[in-house]
Design an enzyme around this catalytic site. Structure first.
Site, PDB file in Angstrom:
ATOM      1  N   TYR A  54       0.834  -1.194   0.000  1.00  0.00           N
ATOM      2  CA  TYR A  54       0.000   0.000   0.000  1.00  0.00           C
ATOM      3  C   TYR A  54       0.874   1.253   0.000  1.00  0.00           C
ATOM      4  O   TYR A  54       1.765   1.404   0.855  1.00  0.00           O
ATOM      5  CB  TYR A  54      -0.920   0.039   1.224  1.00  0.00           C
ATOM      6  N   GLN A 290     -15.513  10.080   9.828  1.00  0.00           N
ATOM      7  CA  GLN A 290     -15.975   8.937   9.043  1.00  0.00           C
ATOM      8  C   GLN A 290     -15.833   7.636   9.830  1.00  0.00           C
ATOM      9  O   GLN A 290     -16.712   6.769   9.787  1.00  0.00           O
ATOM     10  CB  GLN A 290     -15.194   8.844   7.737  1.00  0.00           C
TER      11      GLN A 290
END
Length: 332
Positions: A54, A290
Site C-alpha cells: 500500500y 468517518q
C-alpha cells in the site's frame, strides 16, 4: 463496539476494522492518519489492516507511526505480502525469499516485533504452494506472526492451503475477500468451504468504495472530495460501481434505511456483519468523523424483512459469480 473470534482461533477482532489502503501515505498526511487511528481507538476499534504494497510501503510506516504509544497488546495488526515492493524480480510474490524478507520490512515499518495476522495478498501461481506455506509457518514459529491468512483465494486454493497449514501445525484462520451488498461472489463456494475449515472472512470494500453510502447519484457529478474525484487511484477503484443502473438501485435503498432508523452506510455495514462467517468489515477513512460514523454499525441487527427488501431491490445488479474472485494468474 462488538468483537468476534477470528476463525477457530482464540483471538478476537473488532467487528469494524480500520484499513489504510488508498489513504495513509497517499491521500492523507500523517497528522490526519494519526487522528483517524485515534478516532478508531476511541470508537473501540482494535483491528488495523494494512499491506506492504500500500502506497509503496508508506502505508505501513504511517500506521506504525500513528500507533506509537499505544499498548501493543491492546490492538491487532494485520498486514499482507504478495504485490511488488521493489523493482527486482524477487520483490513480489510468495516465494520463501520474498516472504522472509517482506515480514522483516513490515515489522520495521510498523515498529513492532510481530503482527497478529500475516496474509497472502493473492495466490501465487508461480511458486509451489508447499514453499509458500512452509515460509509462512516459519514466520509463525519465529514469533513474527501469531496467525496466517489469505486474501482473494478461491475455495479450492483455500482448501489446499488449509490442508498444508494443518500438516505444518500452524493456524490458517482467515480470508480477506471483497464483499458487500452488491458483490457477493464468496457466498456460493468460499463461505461454505471456510465454515467447514474454521476460517472466517475479514472483508474489504463493504461499502463498495463509498457507493453504498448513497453519496453518488445517477446522472450527476461525483461530490467534490469523494473517491471518484481522486486522481491517485481512488477514481479507478470506484469506477466499476458508477453505472446509472447500479446507482439508481442504491438510491432506492435510502428510504428503507431511513425507516430502519439508520444512514444507508450504516445499514450496508450491518448487512455485511449479518453473515456469521464474517469476523470484521474493513473500513477506510480520510477524516476521523468517518470512522466514528462507521463504528455505529457494530452490533446492529437487521430484521429478516429488511434483508429481504434489500435483496429484492438490488437483485438485478448483484454480482454472485464465484469465478469473479479477484485472482491474478501472473505476478504484477
Amino acid at each position: 463496539m462488538e468483537y468476534r473470534k477470528l476463525g477457530r482461533s482464540g483471538m478476537y477482532v473488532s467487528e469494524i476494522a480500520y484499513g489504510n489502503w488508498m489513504t495513509h501515505g497517499s491521500q492523507i498526511e500523517q497528522d490526519t492518519a494519526a487522528a483517524c487511528v485515534h478516532a478508531a481507538l476511541d470508537a473501540g476499534i482494535t483491528t488495523f489492516d494494512t499491506a506492504d504494497a500500500y502506497a509503496d510501503t508508506r502505508a505501513e510506516s504511517a500506521l506504525g507511526g500513528a500507533l506509537k504509544g499505544v499498548r501493543r497488546e491492546s490492538v491487532e495488526i494485520l498486514t499482507k505480502v504478495y504485490f511488488p515492493t521493489g523493482e527486482g524480480r524477487n520483490d513480489r510474490g510468495l516465494s520463501r525469499k520474498h516472504i522472509r524478507e517482506s515480514i522483516n520490512g513490515s515489522l520495521r515499518r510498523l515498529k513492532t516485533d510481530y503482527v497478529d495476522l500475516y496474509q497472502a495478498h493473492r495466490f501465487d501461481y508461480e511458486t509451489p504452494l508447499e514453499e509458500t506455506m512452509q515460509a509462512f509457518a516459519d514466520v509463525v514459529r519465529d514469533g513474527k506472526a501469531h496467525y496466517i491468512g489469505v486474501s482473494e483465494w478461491t475455495a479450492e486454493e483455500i482448501r489446499s492451503g488449509a490442508a498444508l497449514a494443518k500438516e505444518l501445525n500452524v493456524q490458517l484462520v482467515s480470508n480477506q475477500p471483497q464483499y458487500n451488498m452488491l458483490w457477493r461472489v464468496i457466498d456460493e463456494e468460499i463461505v461454505p468451504a471456510c465454515e467447514e475449515l474454521g476460517i472466517s472472512q475479514i472483508v474489504w470494500s463493504p461499502l463498495a468504495q463509498g457507493v453504498l453510502t448513497g453519496k453518488y447519484s445517477p446522472g450527476k457529478e461525483a461530490p467534490a472530495g469523494s473517491r471518484a474525484t481522486d486522481q491517485k487511484g481512488g477514481k479507478d477503484t470506484v469506477a466499476r460501481w458508477l453505472k446509472d443502473e447500479v446507482l439508481t438501485k442504491v438510491q432506492q435503498l435510502q428510504p428503507i434505511a431511513a425507516d430502519a432508523g439508520m444512514p444507508l452506510g450504516t445499514m450496508a455495514l450491518a448487512w455485511v456483519l449479518q453473515n456469521p462467517n464474517v469476523s470484521a468489515a474493513i473500513v477506510g477513512a480520510s477524516r476521523p468523523e468517518q470512522i466514528t460514523a462507521n463504528a455505529e454499525a457494530a452490533g446492529r441487527k437487521l430484521e429478516d424483512a429488511l434483508m429481504k427488501q434489500i435483496d429484492e431491490i438490488l437483485d438485478p445488479v448483484i454480482e454472485r459469480d464465484p469465478a469473479k474472485t479477484d485472482t491474478f494468474h501472473a505476478r504484477p
